[in-house]
Motif scaffolding. Structure first.
Motif, PDB file in Angstrom:
ATOM      1  N   ARG A 185       0.854  -1.196   0.000  1.00 50.82           N
ATOM      2  CA  ARG A 185       0.000   0.000   0.000  1.00 50.82           C
ATOM      3  C   ARG A 185       0.890   1.246   0.000  1.00 50.82           C
ATOM      4  N   ASN A 186       0.530   2.180  -0.871  1.00 46.49           N
ATOM      5  CA  ASN A 186       1.307   3.406  -1.079  1.00 46.49           C
ATOM      6  C   ASN A 186       2.709   3.137  -1.631  1.00 46.49           C
ATOM      7  N   ILE A 187       2.892   1.984  -2.269  1.00 48.10           N
ATOM      8  CA  ILE A 187       4.200   1.608  -2.780  1.00 48.10           C
ATOM      9  C   ILE A 187       4.692   2.596  -3.842  1.00 48.10           C
ATOM     10  N   ALA A 188       3.784   3.228  -4.565  1.00 44.89           N
ATOM     11  CA  ALA A 188       4.195   4.172  -5.608  1.00 44.89           C
ATOM     12  C   ALA A 188       4.846   5.421  -5.031  1.00 44.89           C
ATOM     13  N   LEU A 189       4.654   5.643  -3.716  1.00 41.73           N
ATOM     14  CA  LEU A 189       5.171   6.854  -3.068  1.00 41.73           C
ATOM     15  C   LEU A 189       6.374   6.580  -2.174  1.00 41.73           C
ATOM     16  N   THR A 190       6.810   5.332  -2.093  1.00 37.06           N
ATOM     17  CA  THR A 190       7.798   4.992  -1.055  1.00 37.06           C
ATOM     18  C   THR A 190       9.110   4.449  -1.621  1.00 37.06           C
ATOM     19  N   ALA A 191       9.503   4.899  -2.803  1.00 39.48           N
ATOM     20  CA  ALA A 191      10.824   4.532  -3.333  1.00 39.48           C
ATOM     21  C   ALA A 191      11.911   5.097  -2.419  1.00 39.48           C
ATOM     22  N   PRO A 192      13.091   4.470  -2.375  1.00 38.55           N
ATOM     23  CA  PRO A 192      13.528   3.283  -3.110  1.00 38.55           C
ATOM     24  C   PRO A 192      12.975   2.001  -2.482  1.00 38.55           C
ATOM     25  N   TYR A 193      13.211   0.896  -3.156  1.00 40.04           N
ATOM     26  CA  TYR A 193      12.582  -0.364  -2.789  1.00 40.04           C
ATOM     27  C   TYR A 193      13.591  -1.428  -2.340  1.00 40.04           C
ATOM     28  N   MET A 194      13.081  -2.422  -1.657  1.00 38.92           N
ATOM     29  CA  MET A 194      13.810  -3.514  -1.005  1.00 38.92           C
ATOM     30  C   MET A 194      14.398  -3.002   0.316  1.00 38.92           C
ATOM     31  N   HIS A 195      14.882  -3.922   1.138  1.00 38.26           N
ATOM     32  CA  HIS A 195      15.273  -3.565   2.502  1.00 38.26           C
ATOM     33  C   HIS A 195      16.431  -2.567   2.556  1.00 38.26           C
ATOM     34  N   GLN A 196      17.252  -2.527   1.524  1.00 37.71           N
ATOM     35  CA  GLN A 196      18.372  -1.582   1.534  1.00 37.71           C
ATOM     36  C   GLN A 196      18.278  -0.569   0.397  1.00 37.71           C
ATOM     37  N   GLY A 197      17.099  -0.469  -0.233  1.00 39.65           N
ATOM     38  CA  GLY A 197      16.887   0.529  -1.266  1.00 39.65           C
ATOM     39  C   GLY A 197      17.616   0.265  -2.559  1.00 39.65           C
ATOM     40  N   THR A 198      17.755  -1.005  -2.934  1.00 45.37           N
ATOM     41  CA  THR A 198      18.492  -1.361  -4.150  1.00 45.37           C
ATOM     42  C   THR A 198      17.885  -0.738  -5.397  1.00 45.37           C
ATOM     43  N   TYR A 199      16.544  -0.768  -5.498  1.00 44.89           N
ATOM     44  CA  TYR A 199      15.895  -0.352  -6.744  1.00 44.89           C
ATOM     45  C   TYR A 199      15.169   0.979  -6.567  1.00 44.89           C
ATOM     46  N   ARG A 200      15.277   1.806  -7.597  1.00 52.15           N
ATOM     47  CA  ARG A 200      14.703   3.152  -7.555  1.00 52.15           C
ATOM     48  C   ARG A 200      13.316   3.231  -8.168  1.00 52.15           C
ATOM     49  N   THR A 201      12.950   2.266  -8.982  1.00 54.54           N
ATOM     50  CA  THR A 201      11.659   2.325  -9.665  1.00 54.54           C
ATOM     51  C   THR A 201      10.921   0.998  -9.513  1.00 54.54           C
ATOM     52  N   LEU A 202       9.599   1.069  -9.674  1.00 49.87           N
ATOM     53  CA  LEU A 202       8.804  -0.149  -9.633  1.00 49.87           C
ATOM     54  C   LEU A 202       9.105  -1.035 -10.834  1.00 49.87           C
ATOM     55  N   ALA A 203       9.474  -0.435 -11.938  1.00 53.94           N
ATOM     56  CA  ALA A 203       9.835  -1.227 -13.117  1.00 53.94           C
ATOM     57  C   ALA A 203      11.038  -2.118 -12.830  1.00 53.94           C
ATOM     58  N   GLU A 204      12.016  -1.603 -12.094  1.00 58.58           N
ATOM     59  CA  GLU A 204      13.186  -2.411 -11.729  1.00 58.58           C
ATOM     60  C   GLU A 204      12.793  -3.549 -10.794  1.00 58.58           C
ATOM     61  N   VAL A 205      11.877  -3.270  -9.870  1.00 59.19           N
ATOM     62  CA  VAL A 205      11.430  -4.305  -8.934  1.00 59.19           C
ATOM     63  C   VAL A 205      10.700  -5.415  -9.688  1.00 59.19           C
ATOM     64  N   VAL A 206       9.813  -5.032 -10.583  1.00 56.65           N
ATOM     65  CA  VAL A 206       9.069  -6.022 -11.362  1.00 56.65           C
ATOM     66  C   VAL A 206      10.034  -6.877 -12.186  1.00 56.65           C
ATOM     67  N   GLU A 207      11.049  -6.260 -12.743  1.00 56.86           N
ATOM     68  CA  GLU A 207      12.037  -7.002 -13.542  1.00 56.86           C
ATOM     69  C   GLU A 207      12.784  -8.011 -12.678  1.00 56.86           C
ATOM     70  N   PHE A 208      13.131  -7.609 -11.442  1.00 53.35           N
ATOM     71  CA  PHE A 208      13.824  -8.509 -10.514  1.00 53.35           C
ATOM     72  C   PHE A 208      12.985  -9.753 -10.242  1.00 53.35           C
ATOM     73  N   TYR A 209      11.706  -9.552  -9.969  1.00 56.30           N
ATOM     74  CA  TYR A 209      10.832 -10.699  -9.701  1.00 56.30           C
ATOM     75  C   TYR A 209      10.594 -11.515 -10.966  1.00 56.30           C
ATOM     76  N   ASP A 210      10.480 -10.845 -12.101  1.00 58.59           N
ATOM     77  CA  ASP A 210      10.236 -11.554 -13.351  1.00 58.59           C
ATOM     78  C   ASP A 210      11.381 -12.506 -13.674  1.00 58.59           C
ATOM     79  N   GLN A 211      12.587 -12.168 -13.223  1.00 60.40           N
ATOM     80  CA  GLN A 211      13.754 -13.011 -13.486  1.00 60.40           C
ATOM     81  C   GLN A 211      13.970 -14.085 -12.419  1.00 60.40           C
ATOM     82  N   GLY A 212      13.116 -14.131 -11.387  1.00 61.54           N
ATOM     83  CA  GLY A 212      13.239 -15.178 -10.369  1.00 61.54           C
ATOM     84  C   GLY A 212      14.147 -14.816  -9.210  1.00 61.54           C
ATOM     85  N   GLY A 213      14.293 -13.510  -8.940  1.00 64.58           N
ATOM     86  CA  GLY A 213      15.118 -13.092  -7.811  1.00 64.58           C
ATOM     87  C   GLY A 213      16.586 -13.386  -8.021  1.00 64.58           C
ATOM     88  N   GLY A 214      17.332 -13.452  -6.921  1.00 68.00           N
ATOM     89  CA  GLY A 214      18.769 -13.680  -7.013  1.00 68.00           C
ATOM     90  C   GLY A 214      19.121 -15.023  -7.620  1.00 68.00           C
TER      91      GLY A 214
END
Length: 281
Positions: A185-214
């Motif tokens: 909730r409110n994820i569009a307003l709370t960048a950066p993302y992940m526990h240490q702020g690795t990703y700056r955009t939701l597009a990057e987060v979606v790409e990370f999950y689309d590739q199966g994580g680490g």
């Protein structure tokens, strides 16, 4: 700061606090932040003593806790006041909420398609449980799940982030790199993302999950709980998913007029009267 600060909105609806879930109550969360040398570098007791030096704050706490007007501010009172404020920050009136309550105009076609991706092909809802969109498990909402995603140390660096996560709080080896599933909730307003702020955009987060994580990217993460298989989302599905995530935004009450002033401190602490009014979430 070693970790990305999570949102305070809807923090009251989480079963545990902090990315590693090391405390269960908002009262303890506030005290832990105050005491952390990398955050506030203080203590709840010291803050209570400071507030006691302000007649205005003493009077306000006396009214709130039915205490004697001249009574000192107590540590327990301060913890309760901070936690009460955090519990007031519940926001559950996003466009999606309005749609689910019967307003069929609140969610456009792309967001509706994105909801189907979220609940279906992308498998987001297997960890981000509705209606809170975090790891608080229904129907009892009595525990929060932690997941191992294989988060990268940096967006373009194929190296696992070193943060031990939940294992750092529990000492349990199989919880290495496990983190609490946060609210979307409110994820569009709370960048950066992940526990240490690795990703700056939701597009990057979606790409990370689309590739199966680490693990999906080729890292060795034997305890990864996120399936390493690629999702094979199409460009349109990714875009629809992001539009759906934007539909979880609710800023009700966050644009109210700020107080004209804050309780004053005496002359010897006059510098504290220059503190800014209001803030951002």
């Amino acid at each position: 700061m070693a970790r990305n600060a999570p949102t305070l909105l809807n923090a009251a609806l989480q079963r545990t606090q902090f990315h590693d879930g090391r405390v269960s109550f908002l009262e303890d969360q506030a005290a832990t932040v105050l005491a952390n040398p990398t955050e506030m570098h203080g203590s709840m007791a010291a803050a209570a003593r400071l507030l006691t030096r302000s007649p205005a704050y003493r009077a306000a706490f006396a009214r709130a806790f039915a205490a004697a007007p001249a009574a000192p501010v107590q540590e327990a009172q301060l913890k309760a006041a901070l936690a009460a404020y955090l519990r007031s920050l519940v926001r559950l009136n996003s466009p999606l909420d309005q749609y689910l309550r019967g307003d069929t105009t609140a969610l456009g076609p792309a967001a509706q398609r994105g909801a189907n991706v979220f609940l279906g092909k992308a498998k987001c809802a297997t960890c981000h449980f509705l209606p809170l969109f975090n790891g608080t498990v229904p129907p009892g909402f009595e525990r929060s799940e932690n997941e191992v995603l294989g988060t990268l140390a940096a967006p373009n660096r194929l190296r696992l982030d070193a943060d031990p996560g939940r294992a750092g709080a529990t000492g349990i080896q199989w919880q290495q790199h496990a983190f609490k599933t946060p609210t979307l909730r409110n994820i569009a307003l709370t960048a950066p993302y992940m526990h240490q702020g690795t990703y700056r955009t939701l597009a990057e987060v979606v790409e990370f999950y689309d590739q199966g994580g680490g693990a999906g990217r080729g890292l060795t993460v034997p305890n990864q709980t996120l399936p390493p298989d690629p999702l094979h989302l199409t460009p349109r599905e990714k875009q629809d998913l992001i539009i759906f995530l934007h539909s979880l935004t609710d800023t009700t009450g966050l644009r109210r007029e700020t107080p004209r002033s804050l309780p004053a401190f005496p002359t010897k602490l006059a510098h504290l009267n220059q503190r800014p009014v209001s803030g951002r979430y």
